[in-house]
Motif scaffolding. Structure first.
Motif, PDB file in Angstrom:
ATOM      1  N   PHE A  13       2.530 -12.678   4.708  1.00 39.37           N
ATOM      2  CA  PHE A  13       1.992 -11.326   5.384  1.00 39.37           C
ATOM      3  C   PHE A  13       2.578 -11.118   6.983  1.00 39.37           C
ATOM      4  O   PHE A  13       2.954 -10.399   7.340  1.00 39.37           O
ATOM      5  N   LEU A  17       4.952  -8.512   8.503  1.00 38.19           N
ATOM      6  CA  LEU A  17       4.587  -7.676   9.742  1.00 38.19           C
ATOM      7  C   LEU A  17       5.620  -7.807  11.012  1.00 38.19           C
ATOM      8  O   LEU A  17       6.223  -6.823  11.378  1.00 38.19           O
ATOM      9  N   GLN A  33      10.120  -7.253   1.335  1.00 34.07           N
ATOM     10  CA  GLN A  33       9.042  -6.898   0.723  1.00 34.07           C
ATOM     11  C   GLN A  33       8.969  -6.695  -0.975  1.00 34.07           C
ATOM     12  O   GLN A  33       8.140  -7.078  -1.661  1.00 34.07           O
ATOM     13  N   GLY A  97      -0.143  -5.488   0.910  1.00 31.88           N
ATOM     14  CA  GLY A  97      -1.276  -5.771   1.635  1.00 31.88           C
ATOM     15  C   GLY A  97      -2.492  -5.885   0.716  1.00 31.88           C
ATOM     16  O   GLY A  97      -3.358  -7.012   1.121  1.00 31.88           O
ATOM     17  N   TYR A  98      -2.822  -5.141  -0.168  1.00 30.90           N
ATOM     18  CA  TYR A  98      -3.840  -5.262  -1.174  1.00 30.90           C
ATOM     19  C   TYR A  98      -3.758  -6.637  -2.004  1.00 30.90           C
ATOM     20  O   TYR A  98      -4.780  -7.466  -2.103  1.00 30.90           O
ATOM     21  N   PHE A 110      -7.651 -13.044   7.219  1.00 30.91           N
ATOM     22  CA  PHE A 110      -7.180 -11.536   7.638  1.00 30.91           C
ATOM     23  C   PHE A 110      -7.204 -11.420   8.902  1.00 30.91           C
ATOM     24  O   PHE A 110      -6.153 -11.038   9.784  1.00 30.91           O
ATOM     25  N   LEU A 395       0.959  -1.909   5.775  1.00 32.30           N
ATOM     26  CA  LEU A 395       0.535  -3.178   5.377  1.00 32.30           C
ATOM     27  C   LEU A 395      -0.716  -3.782   5.819  1.00 32.30           C
ATOM     28  O   LEU A 395      -1.718  -4.169   4.971  1.00 32.30           O
ATOM     29  N   LEU A 396      -1.422  -3.393   6.993  1.00 32.92           N
ATOM     30  CA  LEU A 396      -2.618  -3.689   7.495  1.00 32.92           C
ATOM     31  C   LEU A 396      -3.668  -2.785   6.634  1.00 32.92           C
ATOM     32  O   LEU A 396      -4.760  -3.120   6.189  1.00 32.92           O
ATOM     33  N   ALA A 399      -4.549  -4.082   3.167  1.00 38.47           N
ATOM     34  CA  ALA A 399      -5.416  -5.296   3.319  1.00 38.47           C
ATOM     35  C   ALA A 399      -6.840  -4.573   3.709  1.00 38.47           C
ATOM     36  O   ALA A 399      -7.841  -5.101   2.890  1.00 38.47           O
TER      37      ALA A 399
END
Length: 417
Positions: A13, A17, A33, A97-98, A110, A395-396, A399
């Motif tokens: 992750f 980023l 990705q 992200g999920y 996280f 991406l954040l 999550a």
């Protein structure tokens, strides 16, 4: 040496980023990705909740029908694929992200991953400022030569400031907390970015609940609008040199910001006027082309369509410049041009659904999700929003949405007992 699974996943992750920020190749970032997604799908069972797929459905629809329109219009296959990748990126980021943090399933990990990724980025930024820019010149263009903005650092700063709302555990010592805070704050300020400044204000207001439609928030927003108007009254009452250095140069950029986006009558032969209002010129050219085909207002011009600038602009790597471009800064016009009113409505439905989650005041996760939606409402106007090639916020958001979805499921389970 066996690598801890949580460490491995959080490292993936963090890499995704940082690559978005520092790797200039959009193709490579998409490839990384896709490879990450392929890894998770091929090595483990991946289950995405129905509620999450439902939330993403506007973006999924937005991926499909513009392909058909592009093919019917006879657009280049290469350009269709190019646009498809632009519109695929938000969905890909949300899913990654999920999935990654569903595998980790630890909010503390996280928080640490986001903060430490931001700190790594800040250190890289300081190295660039000291060794690769003419920092002492005081010129905004020199200081920003290798870094226009950095939303990873900005969100890391806000996650650091609010992490106690995510977890009761103490994740950082008091000294470390203040040191990280100073490091991230100073690095963010050194980008001299108008967009980062406004997004920072939006995040603060959102976290405080002032962007939710309530009587108190309306009063606060009215006061802020009044302050901004007075600030612009001052800016337009004084003469600021276009080539000014340092803080005065930053004020000039602030002064032209509204007209840069909205001004439509631009003299193409006047290069100063053109570059100061480039975003407005791009949007104006898109609307001019749509007028030639009225049906495009409804369904767009499809993937693969290009915008004719009517001159060879000094963009890209080509020596003669670019006359035809695929993307523009104004994300609303970009989506309207490619997908029409139908696509624009789908984008707004997605963002509004995120915004409404902010009314779940019982959980701070929903406040962050709502604040990201408000951020996107603004950045879509200036830097293409969720379709920005360097966007890390998506991406954040993926999550945050995992932890938000998880919280909703726990609440529903408790209510059913």
């Amino acid at each position: 040496m066996k690598i801890n699974r949580t460490t491995f996943y959080s490292s993936i992750f963090s890499f995704l980023l940082l690559s978005q920020v520092y790797l200039p190749s959009f193709k490579l970032n998409i490839a990384f990705q896709l490879l990450a997604l392929l890894y998770f799908i091929s090595t483990q069972k991946v289950v995405i909740s129905y509620s999450y797929i439902k939330l993403l459905s506007p973006l999924l629809i937005l991926l499909l029908f513009p392909i058909f329109i592009g093919v019917v219009q006879g657009n280049s296959i290469a350009n269709i694929i190019k646009d498809l990748s632009y519109f695929l990126k938000p969905t890909l980021g949300l899913i990654l992200g999920y999935i990654i943090f569903k595998k980790i399933n630890n909010i503390e990990v996280f928080v640490k991953t986001v903060v430490f990724s931001g700190l790594i980025s800040a250190l890289i930024h300081f190295v660039i400022l000291i060794f690769f820019t003419n920092l002492m010149s005081g010129e905004v263009s020199q200081i920003r030569e290798y870094g226009k903005d950095n939303f990873l650092e900005l969100f890391s700063l806000f996650v650091l400031l609010t992490h106690s709302k995510f977890t009761k555990d103490k994740l950082f010592s008091k000294k470390a907390h203040y040191f990280y805070l100073i490091l991230l704050s100073f690095s963010c300020l050194m980008y001299l970015s108008r967009t980062m400044l406004i997004v920072g204000i939006i995040l603060y207001l959102s976290i405080k609940g002032y962007t939710l439609i309530r009587y108190r928030s309306i009063k606060i927003i009215a006061i802020i609008i009044s302050i901004v108007l007075l600030f612009y009254v001052y800016l337009f009452s004084v003469k600021i040199d276009r080539n000014a250095k340092g803080f005065e140069g930053f004020l000039y950029k602030m002064k032209i910001a509204p007209s840069e986006i909205f001004l439509s009558k631009i003299d193409r032969e006047n290069h100063k006027d053109l570059w100061d209002h480039w975003r407005g010129y791009e949007a104006n050219r898109a609307f001019a082309l749509m007028k030639q085909s009225p049906s495009s207002y409804l369904v767009g011009t499809g993937f693969g369509s290009l915008i004719d600038l009517k001159f060879n602009s000094p963009l890209g790597d080509q020596k003669k410049g670019l006359r035809y471009i695929s993307e523009i800064h104004n994300g609303y016009v970009f989506v309207l041009y490619k997908t029409g009113i139908i696509g624009l409505l789908l984008l707004l439905i997605f963002l509004i659904n995120l915004y409404l989650k902010g009314y779940h005041r019982k959980n701070f996760i929903f406040i962050m999700i709502s604040s990201i939606s408000v951020t996107y409402f603004f950045t879509t106007l200036t830097i293409t929003g969720i379709f920005n090639k360097r966007d890390i916020i998506i991406l954040l958001l993926g999550a945050f949405l995992y932890y938000g979805t998880k919280n909703e499921q726990i609440v529903q389970a408790d209510e059913s007992k």
